[in-house]
Each structure stands twice: as structure tokens, then as C-alpha cells.
Design an enzyme around this catalytic site. Structure first.
Site, PDB file in Angstrom:
ATOM      1  N   GLY A 192      51.478 -36.515 -12.855  1.00 22.04           N
ATOM      2  CA  GLY A 192      52.128 -36.698 -14.147  1.00 22.04           C
ATOM      3  C   GLY A 192      53.068 -37.876 -14.101  1.00 22.04           C
ATOM      4  O   GLY A 192      53.282 -38.496 -13.057  1.00 22.04           O
ATOM      5  N   GLY A 242      56.592 -39.964 -16.524  1.00 21.09           N
ATOM      6  CA  GLY A 242      57.593 -39.881 -17.573  1.00 21.09           C
ATOM      7  C   GLY A 242      58.555 -38.727 -17.421  1.00 21.09           C
ATOM      8  O   GLY A 242      59.152 -38.288 -18.398  1.00 21.09           O
ATOM      9  N   SER A 243      58.703 -38.211 -16.178  1.00 24.63           N
ATOM     10  CA  SER A 243      59.580 -37.059 -15.894  1.00 24.63           C
ATOM     11  C   SER A 243      59.137 -35.793 -16.605  1.00 24.63           C
ATOM     12  O   SER A 243      59.914 -34.851 -16.768  1.00 24.63           O
ATOM     13  CB  SER A 243      61.040 -37.372 -16.261  1.00 24.63           C
ATOM     14  OG  SER A 243      61.555 -38.408 -15.456  1.00 24.63           O
ATOM     15  N   GLY A 295      57.969 -32.301 -17.094  1.00 24.24           N
ATOM     16  CA  GLY A 295      57.944 -31.118 -16.251  1.00 24.24           C
ATOM     17  C   GLY A 295      58.848 -31.194 -15.042  1.00 24.24           C
ATOM     18  O   GLY A 295      58.825 -30.302 -14.196  1.00 24.24           O
ATOM     19  N   ARG A 351      51.161 -49.367 -10.499  1.00 21.95           N
ATOM     20  CA  ARG A 351      50.949 -50.014 -11.797  1.00 21.95           C
ATOM     21  C   ARG A 351      52.166 -50.850 -12.150  1.00 21.95           C
ATOM     22  O   ARG A 351      53.185 -50.811 -11.455  1.00 21.95           O
ATOM     23  CB  ARG A 351      50.757 -48.955 -12.889  1.00 21.95           C
ATOM     24  CG  ARG A 351      51.908 -47.955 -12.922  1.00 21.95           C
ATOM     25  CD  ARG A 351      51.916 -47.059 -14.123  1.00 21.95           C
ATOM     26  NE  ARG A 351      52.886 -45.992 -14.009  1.00 21.95           N
ATOM     27  CZ  ARG A 351      54.186 -46.109 -14.171  1.00 21.95           C
ATOM     28  NH1 ARG A 351      54.710 -47.294 -14.464  1.00 21.95           N
ATOM     29  NH2 ARG A 351      54.993 -45.071 -14.059  1.00 21.95           N
TER      30      ARG A 351
END
Length: 416
Positions: free
Chosen positions: A157, A159-160, A162, A282
Site C-alpha cells: 500500500g 499514502g499511509s 492503514g 518510483r
């Protein structure tokens, strides 16, 4: 001669850089074409009159067929993606058409945070203690082994999403129930990393190839979540700390088989020096490319595309400024009654950009991740202190009021 096209596979969230890729491609004389399972989800596609093709972007065969069809009309110069989840697919597609691209196996290993941790551990890269869990019993056992407080995060995942600091077993049980109870959207089978909370200043290292372009300092909003509050380029570091961070970062690249194209590495400076939080295979997301260009005069998106199409890039710094972004994050849930002051903020000398994602009457429900951000302000100057003054002044000019779902209207500060 056929028009040279740049193929872009999907885009990321609203903080991604798809529009920057499109603009850079056009400046380089390329025809940007987006392949997406749902092109309509990207507002800028229609706004900028971009060619978009609907295709199953989870299927390599479908993408090969579509690119083969496009190659009848266009000379496909390169293939890439602004979305981390499709970067490995862009690498596989590039290899099929004998075009430059990242090693897809290295990207996929890196996107699995547990696999990444195991590889880095073999090279002695300093990291927080960690364990992998799949149910509540394992989470509790591993947390006891690592020692509270711990961070719980999905093994895959961004974008922080969870991610939460759990300071006691009640918070641990609560967040485990959230992750495993159907509220969190998993990209794969549920796997939870239980990590030591590494305390210290947070930095991000932007790398192209094997060259460090810049290091930023990141401030987060209030715990237990990790929502960006401010990012500043360059980070204030003495030469010993800078060299240590660079050495650790380059060791990460070697260990993970990276070093083609862009990488951004997040770490914290702790009592034992730099500790790697995660390696992202990325280009830095959000406002990172704009900040790097303002601070150093290096256009990372353009230079990345040059690499993708087989041209030579240029990472030489043109100047040395300070650039910073402050994110606008509401302090409470509710209905956004109004938001004002954007034009006054944008008019402040030294402000490079003011952006707001939402409109009045929007329902705001905080998630504890990147989705909590409703806008940002970017400022730049020749010094760190002056940039901070400009940024704070510009942010203070923006105000919004929120009516909680209970119905009582409350005025809100805009930046925390």
C-alpha cells in the site's frame, strides 16, 4: 515520420503527478496517451484534451495488444506510469517492446514491504524491528516481542493508508479490527507488518539512477496517524549526517536491484543514526517534483521521461533555494461550509502555488492518510527561515469553517 508517443499506464491518487507527466511529454515533443481501465476518473484527461484508451490495465496481454494497435499510427517512444501500483507493469510492457524501463521484478519485490525488509536485512541496512502477522493473535504476540509502541501497516500500500501508531494493547486491538474487519481495502491477502516505532526526524531521499538529487525533511500531523503536515527542501543536515544518509540509501538501491530511474527512500534519524522506513521504487509523489524544481532547478519528471525514451538526462542543479509545502488538513469531520483566502494566499510574494481539492458543502470524513489533505500551499525563497515565514503567512490567509455532523458550526484553522 510517425508522431512519437509516450504511453502512460493509469495514474495514481489526486496527489499523483499524471498532469506533470503529460505536460513534460508535450514539452519534449511527445504525444501522451493514457491507457486506463476507466479514463473518466482523471479530470485532466478531458481538460487537456489527452488521448485516452480504455483497456484492462491489469492484463499484460491486453496492454500488449493495445500498444501494438497504437504502434500502427504512432512511434511508441517510451512507456511508463505515474502510479506505483502500475510501475512494474510499465516495466514488463517496456521489455516486451524492447524499450528502456525498470526491472519489474525489483519493483514488485520493493512494493511488498515485508519482502523489501527481508532483503534489506540481508545487507545489514538499519531498520526498525519488524514482524509479519495475518491475524489478531499474531499481531498481539509480535507486538509484545517488538515492544510497544508499535506501528501497524499493510504489507502493501501507499499514502499511509492503514498505517497507525498503537501505544497500548487497546489501540492495537482497535486498529487490527479495522484492518481485518472489512473497512480497509486490501490489494492482496491481508498481511500486517508490526514494526518498532523509530523515533527521530523524518527525511526523504530523492534519487535518479544512482545519484542523490535532494533530501527533504518531513513533518507529520498529530499521532497516531502519519498524515503529511509539511515537506521542506533541502533538509538542514550537517555533512556527516548527509553522507550517512546517502550511504545507507545507495546500499538500499544495490540490495533491492534498483538504480534505473527514480527512487525515493524514507528514513528517520534515530539515536543509532539513519533507520530506513521504506524504499519506494518510483518518482516521489505529491508535490515532490515541484519542490525539487523550485529548490534545485531540476525537473525530475522531464528527466525521468528522457530516460524512458532513451535520451540523456541532465541532473545538474541550476540554483540552491529553499522550497516547502504546507498541506491543508481539517481538524475535524463534518460538512465544509466554506473555504476562503486562496487568491490572497496565492498573491503573497514567494508563493509558488495554492491548490484546493474540495468545494464548499463537501462532506469531510478523515481517514488518517493522504485522503485527509484538502489542498496545499507551496512557497520558496533563498533561505530556510524566509521560506517558513512566507509559507506561514500564506497559510494563515486561508480559512474554512466546518459544521460537524452533530450540526454545530465550528471555524477551522487550515493547516493542521
Amino acid at each position: 515520420m510517425a508522431t512519437r508517443a509516450l504511453i502512460l499506464i493509469e495514474d495514481g491518487n489526486r496527489l499523483s503527478n499524471g498532469p506533470l507527466f503529460v505536460q513534460a511529454a508535450r514539452r519534449l515533443g511527445l504525444h501522451p496517451t493514457i491507457l486506463s481501465a476507466n479514463p473518466a476518473q482523471y479530470d485532466y484527461v478531458a481538460e487537456e484534451d489527452i488521448q485516452a484508451v480504455r483497456v484492462d490495465t491489469e492484463s499484460l496481454d491486453a496492454l500488449i495488444r493495445e500498444c501494438s494497435r497504437l504502434s500502427v499510427t504512432y512511434d511508441i517512444a517510451g512507456i511508463t506510469s505515474a502510479a506505483e501500483s502500475f510501475y512494474a507493469m510499465a516495466g514488463r510492457l517496456s521489455r516486451h517492446f524492447n524499450l528502456p524501463g525498470p526491472n519489474p521484478a525489483s519493483v514488485e519485490r520493493c512494493c511488498d514491504k515485508f519482502a523489501q525488509r527481508r532483503l534489506l536485512a540481508t545487507a545489514g541496512v538499519p531498520m526498525p524491528a519488524y514482524r509479519l502477522a495475518s491475524d489478531q493473535t499474531e499481531v498481539e504476540r509480535h507486538a509484545a516481542e517488538v515492544g510497544l509502541p508499535v506501528i501497524l501497516k499493510p504489507a502493501e500500500g501507499r499514502g499511509s493508508s492503514g498505517v497507525r501508531l498503537c501505544r497500548n494493547f487497546d489501540e492495537l486491538a482497535e486498529h487490527t479490527a479495522y484492518l481485518l474487519g472489512g473497512k480497509h481495502v486490501w490489494q492482496c491477502s491481508p498481511r500486517i507488518l508490526v514494526e518498532e516505532f523509530a523515533e527521530g526526524l523524518h527525511y526523504c531521499v530523492d534519487i535518479m539512477g544512482n545519484e542523490v538529487v535532494g533530501i527533504s525533511h518531513i513533518d507529520f500531523g498529530p499521532l497516531p496517524h502519519f498524515v503529511y503536515h509539511q515537506v521542506t527542501y533541502p533538509a538542514v543536515l550537517d555533512s556527516d549526517k548527509y553522507d550517512s544518509i546517502v550511504d545507507v540509501s545507495l546500499n538500499c538501491l544495490r540490495t533491492l536491484g534498483l538504480g534505473w530511474g527514480a527512487t525515493c527512500i524514507e528514513l528517520r534519524w534515530t539515536e543509532r543514526g539513519p533507520v530506513v522506513i521504506e524504499v519506494n521504487p518510483r518518482l516521489g509523489g505529491g508535490t515532490a517534483p515541484q519542490l525539487v524544481q523550485l529548490a534545485y532547478g531540476v525537473d525530475l519528471v522531464t528527466e525521468h521521461i528522457k530516460l524512458v525514451i532513451g535520451d540523456e538526462w541532465n541532473l545538474c542543479r541550476k540554483h540552491s533555494h529553499t522550497a516547502a509545502v504546507r498541506f491543508l488538513v481539517p481538524e475535524r469531520d463534518g460538512f465544509l461550509d466554506c473555504i476562503d483566502g486562496q487568491s490572497q494566499s496565492a498573491a503573497v510574494p514567494g508563493v509558488a502555488e495554492v491548490r484546493v481539492y474540495v468545494e464548499a458543502k463537501t462532506s469531510l470524513v478523515r481517514k488518517g492518510d493522504y485522503r485527509d489533505c484538502i489542498g496545499y500551499v507551496i512557497a520558496t525563497s533563498s533561505s530556510h527561515d524566509q521560506t517558513e515565514i512566507i509559507l506561514q503567512h500564506a497559510v494563515d490567509l486561508i480559512s474554512f469553517s466546518i459544521t460537524p455532523f452533530s450540526g454545530k458550526r465550528i471555524g477551522g484553522a487550515s493547516s493542521v
